[in-house]
Scaffold this motif. Structure first.
Motif, PDB file in Angstrom:
ATOM      1  N   LEU A  28       0.794  -1.044  -0.045  1.00  0.00           N
ATOM      2  CA  LEU A  28      -0.220  -0.194  -0.065  1.00  0.00           C
ATOM      3  C   LEU A  28       0.949   1.197  -0.090  1.00  0.00           C
ATOM      4  O   LEU A  28       1.704   1.468   0.960  1.00  0.00           O
ATOM      5  N   TRP A  29       0.771   2.172  -1.057  1.00  0.00           N
ATOM      6  CA  TRP A  29       1.538   3.098  -1.251  1.00  0.00           C
ATOM      7  C   TRP A  29       1.112   4.470  -0.831  1.00  0.00           C
ATOM      8  O   TRP A  29      -0.295   4.639  -1.148  1.00  0.00           O
ATOM      9  N   SER A  30       1.539   5.207   0.091  1.00  0.00           N
ATOM     10  CA  SER A  30       1.373   6.625   0.615  1.00  0.00           C
ATOM     11  C   SER A  30       1.859   7.834  -0.065  1.00  0.00           C
ATOM     12  O   SER A  30       3.124   7.616  -0.105  1.00  0.00           O
ATOM     13  N   TYR A  31       1.207   8.816  -0.277  1.00  0.00           N
ATOM     14  CA  TYR A  31       1.721   9.961  -0.534  1.00  0.00           C
ATOM     15  C   TYR A  31       2.650  10.847   0.202  1.00  0.00           C
ATOM     16  O   TYR A  31       3.717  10.958   0.103  1.00  0.00           O
ATOM     17  N   HIS A  32       2.335  10.432   1.679  1.00  0.00           N
ATOM     18  CA  HIS A  32       2.916  11.210   2.760  1.00  0.00           C
ATOM     19  C   HIS A  32       3.637  10.137   3.648  1.00  0.00           C
ATOM     20  O   HIS A  32       2.862   9.290   4.161  1.00  0.00           O
ATOM     21  N   GLN A  33       4.869  10.596   4.117  1.00  0.00           N
ATOM     22  CA  GLN A  33       5.686   9.438   4.805  1.00  0.00           C
ATOM     23  C   GLN A  33       4.922   9.409   6.337  1.00  0.00           C
ATOM     24  O   GLN A  33       4.987   8.294   6.707  1.00  0.00           O
ATOM     25  N   GLU A  34       4.522  10.730   6.614  1.00  0.00           N
ATOM     26  CA  GLU A  34       4.008  10.679   8.199  1.00  0.00           C
ATOM     27  C   GLU A  34       2.613   9.802   7.956  1.00  0.00           C
ATOM     28  O   GLU A  34       2.482   8.992   9.100  1.00  0.00           O
ATOM     29  N   GLU A  35       1.917   9.622   7.013  1.00  0.00           N
ATOM     30  CA  GLU A  35       0.815   8.899   6.834  1.00  0.00           C
ATOM     31  C   GLU A  35       1.059   7.350   7.082  1.00  0.00           C
ATOM     32  O   GLU A  35       0.474   6.468   7.762  1.00  0.00           O
ATOM     33  N   SER A  36       2.034   7.045   6.183  1.00  0.00           N
ATOM     34  CA  SER A  36       2.655   5.664   6.161  1.00  0.00           C
ATOM     35  C   SER A  36       3.178   5.084   7.697  1.00  0.00           C
ATOM     36  O   SER A  36       2.840   3.878   8.013  1.00  0.00           O
ATOM     37  N   ASN A  37       3.975   6.110   8.301  1.00  0.00           N
ATOM     38  CA  ASN A  37       4.632   5.874   9.526  1.00  0.00           C
ATOM     39  C   ASN A  37       3.575   5.598  10.715  1.00  0.00           C
ATOM     40  O   ASN A  37       3.475   4.773  11.425  1.00  0.00           O
ATOM     41  N   PRO A  54      -3.021  -5.941   9.052  1.00  0.00           N
ATOM     42  CA  PRO A  54      -2.114  -7.095   9.336  1.00  0.00           C
ATOM     43  C   PRO A  54      -0.463  -6.562   9.030  1.00  0.00           C
ATOM     44  O   PRO A  54      -0.374  -6.180   8.006  1.00  0.00           O
ATOM     45  N   GLU A  55       0.236  -7.247   9.704  1.00  0.00           N
ATOM     46  CA  GLU A  55       1.654  -7.373   9.608  1.00  0.00           C
ATOM     47  C   GLU A  55       2.136  -7.561   7.969  1.00  0.00           C
ATOM     48  O   GLU A  55       2.921  -6.655   7.409  1.00  0.00           O
ATOM     49  N   GLU A  56       1.397  -8.569   7.380  1.00  0.00           N
ATOM     50  CA  GLU A  56       1.650  -8.863   6.142  1.00  0.00           C
ATOM     51  C   GLU A  56       1.283  -7.885   5.066  1.00  0.00           C
ATOM     52  O   GLU A  56       2.030  -8.017   3.800  1.00  0.00           O
ATOM     53  N   LEU A  57       0.647  -6.829   5.231  1.00  0.00           N
ATOM     54  CA  LEU A  57       0.343  -5.548   4.258  1.00  0.00           C
ATOM     55  C   LEU A  57       1.741  -4.903   4.363  1.00  0.00           C
ATOM     56  O   LEU A  57       2.038  -4.116   5.489  1.00  0.00           O
ATOM     57  N   LYS A  58       2.323  -4.697   3.339  1.00  0.00           N
ATOM     58  CA  LYS A  58       3.649  -3.891   3.254  1.00  0.00           C
ATOM     59  C   LYS A  58       3.025  -2.440   3.149  1.00  0.00           C
ATOM     60  O   LYS A  58       2.177  -2.069   2.195  1.00  0.00           O
ATOM     61  N   LEU A  59       3.709  -1.357   3.733  1.00  0.00           N
ATOM     62  CA  LEU A  59       3.626  -0.081   3.494  1.00  0.00           C
ATOM     63  C   LEU A  59       4.495   0.718   2.970  1.00  0.00           C
ATOM     64  O   LEU A  59       5.786   0.367   3.481  1.00  0.00           O
ATOM     65  N   THR A  60       4.551   1.720   1.974  1.00  0.00           N
ATOM     66  CA  THR A  60       5.718   2.376   1.411  1.00  0.00           C
ATOM     67  C   THR A  60       5.248   3.647   1.007  1.00  0.00           C
ATOM     68  O   THR A  60       4.194   4.120   0.777  1.00  0.00           O
ATOM     69  N   THR A  61       6.214   4.515   0.711  1.00  0.00           N
ATOM     70  CA  THR A  61       6.060   5.931  -0.119  1.00  0.00           C
ATOM     71  C   THR A  61       6.945   5.817  -1.207  1.00  0.00           C
ATOM     72  O   THR A  61       7.050   6.940  -1.965  1.00  0.00           O
ATOM     73  N   ASP A  62       7.487   4.860  -1.511  1.00  0.00           N
ATOM     74  CA  ASP A  62       8.247   4.448  -2.840  1.00  0.00           C
ATOM     75  C   ASP A  62       7.588   4.071  -3.893  1.00  0.00           C
ATOM     76  O   ASP A  62       7.022   2.777  -3.966  1.00  0.00           O
ATOM     77  N   LEU A  63       7.281   4.775  -4.921  1.00  0.00           N
ATOM     78  CA  LEU A  63       6.360   4.487  -5.925  1.00  0.00           C
ATOM     79  C   LEU A  63       7.160   3.337  -6.842  1.00  0.00           C
ATOM     80  O   LEU A  63       6.447   2.641  -7.731  1.00  0.00           O
TER      81      LEU A  63
END
Length: 333
Positions: A28-37, A54-63
Protein backbone atom coordinates in the motif's frame (compact mmCIF):
# COMPACT_ATOMS: atom_id res chain seq x y z
CA UNK A 1 0.41 -12.07 -7.48
CA UNK A 2 2.49 -9.02 -6.57
CA UNK A 3 0.18 -6.00 -6.35
CA UNK A 4 0.63 -2.36 -5.37
CA UNK A 5 -2.29 -0.15 -4.38
CA UNK A 6 -1.37 3.46 -5.11
CA UNK A 7 -3.29 5.67 -2.69
CA UNK A 8 -3.84 4.95 1.00
CA UNK A 9 -7.19 6.61 1.55
CA UNK A 10 -10.06 4.57 2.93
CA UNK A 11 -10.91 2.98 -0.43
CA UNK A 12 -7.34 2.12 -1.39
CA UNK A 13 -6.76 0.61 2.05
CA UNK A 14 -9.96 -1.45 1.94
CA UNK A 15 -9.03 -2.84 -1.48
CA UNK A 16 -5.47 -3.59 -0.36
CA UNK A 17 -6.88 -5.63 2.54
CA UNK A 18 -9.24 -7.45 0.20
CA UNK A 19 -6.45 -8.35 -2.22
CA UNK A 20 -4.24 -9.43 0.67
CA UNK A 21 -7.02 -11.65 2.00
CA UNK A 22 -7.23 -13.25 -1.45
CA UNK A 23 -3.65 -14.48 -1.10
CA UNK A 24 -1.72 -11.79 -2.97
CA UNK A 25 1.55 -10.03 -2.07
CA UNK A 26 0.22 -6.50 -1.49
CA UNK A 27 1.94 -3.15 -0.94
CA UNK A 28 0.00 0.00 0.00
CA UNK A 29 1.60 3.24 -1.22
CA UNK A 30 1.08 6.54 0.61
CA UNK A 31 1.87 10.02 -0.67
CA UNK A 32 2.92 11.23 2.79
CA UNK A 33 5.64 9.51 4.84
CA UNK A 34 3.95 10.64 8.05
CA UNK A 35 0.74 8.89 7.02
CA UNK A 36 2.57 5.68 6.20
CA UNK A 37 4.48 5.81 9.51
CA UNK A 38 1.28 6.33 11.48
CA UNK A 39 -0.37 3.29 9.86
CA UNK A 40 2.74 1.22 10.53
CA UNK A 41 2.81 2.26 14.19
CA UNK A 42 -0.91 1.96 14.94
CA UNK A 43 -1.82 -0.88 12.52
CA UNK A 44 -4.83 1.20 11.49
CA UNK A 45 -5.75 3.80 8.90
CA UNK A 46 -7.57 6.68 10.67
CA UNK A 47 -9.79 6.96 7.59
CA UNK A 48 -10.85 3.33 8.12
CA UNK A 49 -11.21 3.19 11.88
CA UNK A 50 -11.69 -0.14 13.59
CA UNK A 51 -10.19 -2.14 10.71
CA UNK A 52 -6.79 -3.60 11.70
CA UNK A 53 -3.91 -3.61 9.23
CA UNK A 54 -2.08 -6.96 9.36
CA UNK A 55 1.69 -7.21 9.43
CA UNK A 56 1.60 -8.88 6.01
CA UNK A 57 0.41 -5.66 4.38
CA UNK A 58 3.50 -3.80 3.18
CA UNK A 59 3.50 -0.01 3.57
CA UNK A 60 5.65 2.36 1.52
CA UNK A 61 6.06 5.84 0.06
CA UNK A 62 8.33 4.59 -2.72
CA UNK A 63 6.40 4.42 -5.98
CA UNK A 64 8.98 2.06 -7.46
CA UNK A 65 7.08 -0.62 -5.54
CA UNK A 66 4.97 -0.98 -8.73
CA UNK A 67 7.93 -2.59 -10.51
CA UNK A 68 7.38 -6.29 -11.09
CA UNK A 69 3.66 -6.11 -10.22
CA UNK A 70 1.06 -7.98 -12.22
CA UNK A 71 -1.58 -5.50 -11.06
CA UNK A 72 -1.51 -1.88 -9.94
CA UNK A 73 -4.58 -0.27 -8.36
CA UNK A 74 -4.74 3.50 -8.81
CA UNK A 75 -6.76 4.87 -5.87
CA UNK A 76 -5.72 8.52 -5.61
CA UNK A 77 -8.21 11.42 -5.55
CA UNK A 78 -9.33 12.33 -9.06
CA UNK A 79 -7.26 15.54 -9.15
CA UNK A 80 -4.05 13.53 -8.61
CA UNK A 81 -4.68 10.82 -11.21
CA UNK A 82 -2.79 12.42 -14.11
CA UNK A 83 0.32 13.32 -12.13
CA UNK A 84 0.45 9.88 -10.54
CA UNK A 85 -0.09 8.07 -13.84
CA UNK A 86 2.72 10.12 -15.38
CA UNK A 87 5.06 8.89 -12.66
CA UNK A 88 3.91 5.31 -13.18
CA UNK A 89 4.80 5.41 -16.88
CA UNK A 90 8.53 5.15 -16.15
CA UNK A 91 8.14 2.55 -13.39
CA UNK A 92 5.42 0.06 -14.26
CA UNK A 93 6.21 -3.02 -16.36
CA UNK A 94 4.64 -3.22 -19.83
CA UNK A 95 1.44 -5.26 -19.76
CA UNK A 96 0.75 -4.73 -16.05
CA UNK A 97 -3.00 -4.33 -15.53
CA UNK A 98 -3.84 -0.93 -14.07
CA UNK A 99 -7.16 -0.74 -12.23
CA UNK A 100 -8.69 2.72 -11.84
CA UNK A 101 -10.91 3.01 -8.75
CA UNK A 102 -10.98 6.82 -8.54
CA UNK A 103 -14.25 8.49 -9.52
CA UNK A 104 -14.52 11.71 -11.47
CA UNK A 105 -13.87 13.61 -14.70
CA UNK A 106 -10.66 15.58 -15.24
CA UNK A 107 -11.24 19.29 -14.71
CA UNK A 108 -9.71 21.01 -17.74
CA UNK A 109 -9.95 18.26 -20.35
CA UNK A 110 -13.33 16.67 -19.45
CA UNK A 111 -11.64 13.29 -19.95
CA UNK A 112 -12.75 10.21 -18.06
CA UNK A 113 -10.09 9.06 -15.62
CA UNK A 114 -9.29 5.89 -17.56
CA UNK A 115 -8.62 8.11 -20.59
CA UNK A 116 -6.28 10.23 -18.49
CA UNK A 117 -4.39 7.13 -17.34
CA UNK A 118 -4.22 5.69 -20.85
CA UNK A 119 -2.95 9.01 -22.18
CA UNK A 120 -0.15 9.13 -19.61
CA UNK A 121 0.80 5.44 -19.90
CA UNK A 122 0.87 5.73 -23.70
CA UNK A 123 -0.56 2.28 -24.33
CA UNK A 124 1.94 0.56 -22.05
CA UNK A 125 -0.74 -1.12 -19.88
CA UNK A 126 -4.38 -2.16 -20.17
CA UNK A 127 -6.66 -0.06 -17.94
CA UNK A 128 -9.69 -1.48 -16.13
CA UNK A 129 -12.36 0.51 -14.26
CA UNK A 130 -13.69 -0.90 -10.98
CA UNK A 131 -16.86 0.73 -9.71
CA UNK A 132 -20.15 0.11 -7.92
CA UNK A 133 -21.93 0.55 -4.57
CA UNK A 134 -18.94 -0.02 -2.34
CA UNK A 135 -18.35 2.12 0.73
CA UNK A 136 -14.81 1.53 1.94
CA UNK A 137 -16.03 1.37 5.53
CA UNK A 138 -18.19 -1.65 4.71
CA UNK A 139 -15.71 -3.41 2.41
CA UNK A 140 -13.11 -3.05 5.18
CA UNK A 141 -15.51 -4.74 7.60
CA UNK A 142 -16.10 -7.60 5.13
CA UNK A 143 -19.74 -6.74 4.46
CA UNK A 144 -21.06 -8.41 1.24
CA UNK A 145 -20.53 -6.07 -1.71
CA UNK A 146 -20.89 -6.18 -5.49
CA UNK A 147 -19.03 -4.12 -8.13
CA UNK A 148 -18.31 -4.01 -11.86
CA UNK A 149 -14.94 -4.42 -13.59
CA UNK A 150 -15.12 -2.73 -16.99
CA UNK A 151 -12.46 -3.04 -19.68
CA UNK A 152 -12.18 -2.70 -23.45
CA UNK A 153 -11.43 -6.42 -23.60
CA UNK A 154 -13.55 -8.73 -21.46
CA UNK A 155 -10.61 -11.10 -20.96
CA UNK A 156 -8.78 -8.35 -19.06
CA UNK A 157 -11.87 -7.58 -16.97
CA UNK A 158 -12.12 -11.28 -16.16
CA UNK A 159 -8.54 -11.30 -14.81
CA UNK A 160 -9.47 -8.47 -12.46
CA UNK A 161 -12.64 -10.33 -11.53
CA UNK A 162 -10.57 -13.37 -10.56
CA UNK A 163 -8.17 -11.34 -8.40
CA UNK A 164 -10.77 -9.32 -6.49
CA UNK A 165 -13.66 -11.73 -6.16
CA UNK A 166 -14.26 -13.74 -2.99
CA UNK A 167 -17.30 -14.93 -0.99
CA UNK A 168 -17.99 -11.42 0.34
CA UNK A 169 -16.90 -9.33 -2.67
CA UNK A 170 -18.68 -10.16 -5.92
CA UNK A 171 -17.35 -8.77 -9.21
CA UNK A 172 -19.26 -8.62 -12.49
CA UNK A 173 -17.56 -7.88 -15.83
CA UNK A 174 -18.44 -5.32 -18.48
CA UNK A 175 -16.95 -3.89 -21.66
CA UNK A 176 -18.63 -0.49 -21.13
CA UNK A 177 -15.94 1.71 -19.60
CA UNK A 178 -17.65 4.88 -20.79
CA UNK A 179 -20.95 4.18 -19.07
CA UNK A 180 -19.29 2.84 -15.93
CA UNK A 181 -17.15 5.95 -15.47
CA UNK A 182 -19.94 8.40 -16.23
CA UNK A 183 -21.99 6.65 -13.56
CA UNK A 184 -19.10 6.84 -11.10
CA UNK A 185 -18.56 10.56 -11.61
CA UNK A 186 -22.10 11.89 -11.90
CA UNK A 187 -23.69 9.93 -9.06
CA UNK A 188 -21.61 12.11 -6.73
CA UNK A 189 -23.32 15.22 -8.12
CA UNK A 190 -26.76 13.70 -7.56
CA UNK A 191 -25.71 12.65 -4.04
CA UNK A 192 -24.77 16.24 -3.22
CA UNK A 193 -28.25 17.27 -4.38
CA UNK A 194 -29.85 14.47 -2.33
CA UNK A 195 -27.97 15.70 0.72
CA UNK A 196 -29.21 19.23 0.07
CA UNK A 197 -32.78 17.93 0.11
CA UNK A 198 -32.12 16.23 3.45
CA UNK A 199 -30.55 19.38 4.84
CA UNK A 200 -33.57 21.43 3.78
CA UNK A 201 -35.88 19.02 5.55
CA UNK A 202 -37.52 17.52 2.47
CA UNK A 203 -38.76 13.93 2.59
CA UNK A 204 -38.51 10.58 0.86
CA UNK A 205 -40.73 11.67 -2.04
CA UNK A 206 -38.33 14.44 -2.97
CA UNK A 207 -35.27 12.22 -2.78
CA UNK A 208 -36.91 9.50 -4.89
CA UNK A 209 -37.83 12.10 -7.52
CA UNK A 210 -34.33 13.53 -7.51
CA UNK A 211 -32.58 10.16 -7.75
CA UNK A 212 -34.82 8.87 -10.53
CA UNK A 213 -34.57 11.95 -12.70
CA UNK A 214 -30.88 12.27 -11.85
CA UNK A 215 -30.33 8.75 -13.13
CA UNK A 216 -32.11 9.69 -16.36
CA UNK A 217 -29.68 12.60 -16.77
CA UNK A 218 -26.67 10.39 -16.11
CA UNK A 219 -27.86 7.89 -18.71
CA UNK A 220 -28.66 10.59 -21.25
CA UNK A 221 -25.12 11.94 -21.07
CA UNK A 222 -23.51 8.51 -20.91
CA UNK A 223 -25.29 7.26 -24.02
CA UNK A 224 -24.44 10.47 -25.89
CA UNK A 225 -20.76 9.84 -25.07
CA UNK A 226 -20.86 6.22 -26.26
CA UNK A 227 -21.95 4.29 -23.16
CA UNK A 228 -24.76 1.75 -23.04
CA UNK A 229 -28.11 2.55 -21.44
CA UNK A 230 -28.14 -0.83 -19.66
CA UNK A 231 -25.06 0.12 -17.61
CA UNK A 232 -27.07 2.81 -15.84
CA UNK A 233 -29.59 0.28 -14.55
CA UNK A 234 -26.83 -1.92 -13.09
CA UNK A 235 -24.47 -1.82 -10.13
CA UNK A 236 -22.32 1.02 -11.49
CA UNK A 237 -25.42 3.13 -12.15
CA UNK A 238 -28.53 2.77 -10.01
CA UNK A 239 -26.65 0.63 -7.45
CA UNK A 240 -23.96 3.21 -6.73
CA UNK A 241 -26.51 6.03 -6.94
CA UNK A 242 -28.69 4.45 -4.23
CA UNK A 243 -25.84 3.90 -1.80
CA UNK A 244 -24.28 7.33 -2.34
CA UNK A 245 -27.55 9.24 -2.01
CA UNK A 246 -28.81 7.44 1.09
CA UNK A 247 -25.82 6.60 3.29
CA UNK A 248 -24.07 8.75 5.86
CA UNK A 249 -20.84 7.05 4.76
CA UNK A 250 -21.17 9.25 1.65
CA UNK A 251 -19.02 12.38 1.85
CA UNK A 252 -21.03 13.90 -0.99
CA UNK A 253 -24.34 13.42 0.81
CA UNK A 254 -22.91 14.77 4.07
CA UNK A 255 -21.61 17.84 2.26
CA UNK A 256 -24.99 18.33 0.61
CA UNK A 257 -26.75 18.18 3.99
CA UNK A 258 -24.56 21.03 5.21
CA UNK A 259 -25.34 23.02 2.06
CA UNK A 260 -29.05 22.48 2.59
CA UNK A 261 -28.66 23.74 6.14
CA UNK A 262 -27.27 27.01 4.80
CA UNK A 263 -23.51 26.57 4.84
CA UNK A 264 -21.30 27.85 2.04
CA UNK A 265 -19.77 25.11 -0.14
CA UNK A 266 -16.13 25.51 0.93
CA UNK A 267 -17.13 25.66 4.58
CA UNK A 268 -19.18 22.48 4.08
CA UNK A 269 -16.32 20.66 2.36
CA UNK A 270 -13.93 21.66 5.13
CA UNK A 271 -16.32 20.31 7.74
CA UNK A 272 -16.61 16.98 5.88
CA UNK A 273 -12.83 16.76 6.13
CA UNK A 274 -12.17 14.68 3.01
CA UNK A 275 -12.33 15.09 -0.76
CA UNK A 276 -15.89 15.77 -1.96
CA UNK A 277 -15.66 14.54 -5.55
CA UNK A 278 -19.16 15.75 -6.45
CA UNK A 279 -18.03 19.37 -6.18
CA UNK A 280 -15.46 18.89 -8.94
CA UNK A 281 -17.70 16.56 -10.94
CA UNK A 282 -20.45 19.21 -11.13
CA UNK A 283 -18.22 21.56 -13.13
CA UNK A 284 -17.06 18.72 -15.36
CA UNK A 285 -20.61 17.49 -15.93
CA UNK A 286 -21.55 21.00 -16.99
CA UNK A 287 -18.71 21.07 -19.53
CA UNK A 288 -19.47 17.59 -20.86
CA UNK A 289 -23.20 18.30 -21.20
CA UNK A 290 -22.51 21.48 -23.16
CA UNK A 291 -20.03 19.69 -25.40
CA UNK A 292 -22.43 16.80 -26.07
CA UNK A 293 -25.51 19.02 -26.41
CA UNK A 294 -27.33 17.15 -23.63
CA UNK A 295 -29.90 18.72 -21.32
CA UNK A 296 -29.17 18.02 -17.62
CA UNK A 297 -31.33 20.32 -15.48
CA UNK A 298 -30.43 18.77 -12.10
CA UNK A 299 -26.69 18.80 -12.81
CA UNK A 300 -27.07 22.36 -14.14
CA UNK A 301 -28.82 23.38 -10.92
CA UNK A 302 -26.04 21.79 -8.85
CA UNK A 303 -23.45 23.75 -10.82
CA UNK A 304 -25.33 27.01 -10.22
CA UNK A 305 -25.49 26.39 -6.46
CA UNK A 306 -21.88 25.24 -6.12
CA UNK A 307 -20.16 27.71 -8.44
CA UNK A 308 -22.53 30.65 -8.89
CA UNK A 309 -23.89 30.92 -5.36
CA UNK A 310 -27.56 30.37 -6.21
CA UNK A 311 -29.94 29.67 -3.34
CA UNK A 312 -30.86 25.99 -3.03
CA UNK A 313 -34.54 26.76 -2.37
CA UNK A 314 -34.79 28.88 -5.53
CA UNK A 315 -33.21 26.08 -7.56
CA UNK A 316 -35.78 23.56 -6.29
CA UNK A 317 -38.59 25.94 -7.24
CA UNK A 318 -37.18 26.27 -10.76
CA UNK A 319 -36.79 22.51 -11.20
CA UNK A 320 -40.34 21.81 -10.04
CA UNK A 321 -41.69 24.46 -12.38
CA UNK A 322 -40.11 23.16 -15.59
CA UNK A 323 -42.31 22.60 -18.65
CA UNK A 324 -44.56 19.52 -18.75
CA UNK A 325 -43.30 16.45 -20.60
CA UNK A 326 -43.73 12.67 -20.86
CA UNK A 327 -41.55 10.56 -18.60
CA UNK A 328 -40.95 8.13 -21.47
CA UNK A 329 -39.95 10.81 -23.97
CA UNK A 330 -37.23 9.22 -26.12
CA UNK A 331 -35.23 12.43 -25.98
CA UNK A 332 -34.89 11.86 -22.20
CA UNK A 333 -35.22 15.64 -21.72
Amino acid sequence: MKITVVGSGAWGTALALLLLENGNDVTLWSYHQEESNRMRDTHENPMLKGVPLPEELKLTTDLSSVKGCGLVVLATPSFAVRATAAQLRELVDPGTIVVSVSKGIEKDTSLRLSQVIEEELQGKCPVVVLSGPSHAEEVGRRIPTGVVAAADELSVAQKVQDLFMNPRFRVYTSDDKVGTEICAALKNVIALCAGCCDGMGYGDNTKALLMTRGLAEMARLGVALGGRKETFTGLAGVGDLIVTCTSMHSRNRRCGILLGQGKEIHEAMQEVGAVVEGYYAAANAQALAEKAGVEMPIAQAAYEVLYQGRDVHAVITDLMGRAKRSELDESWS
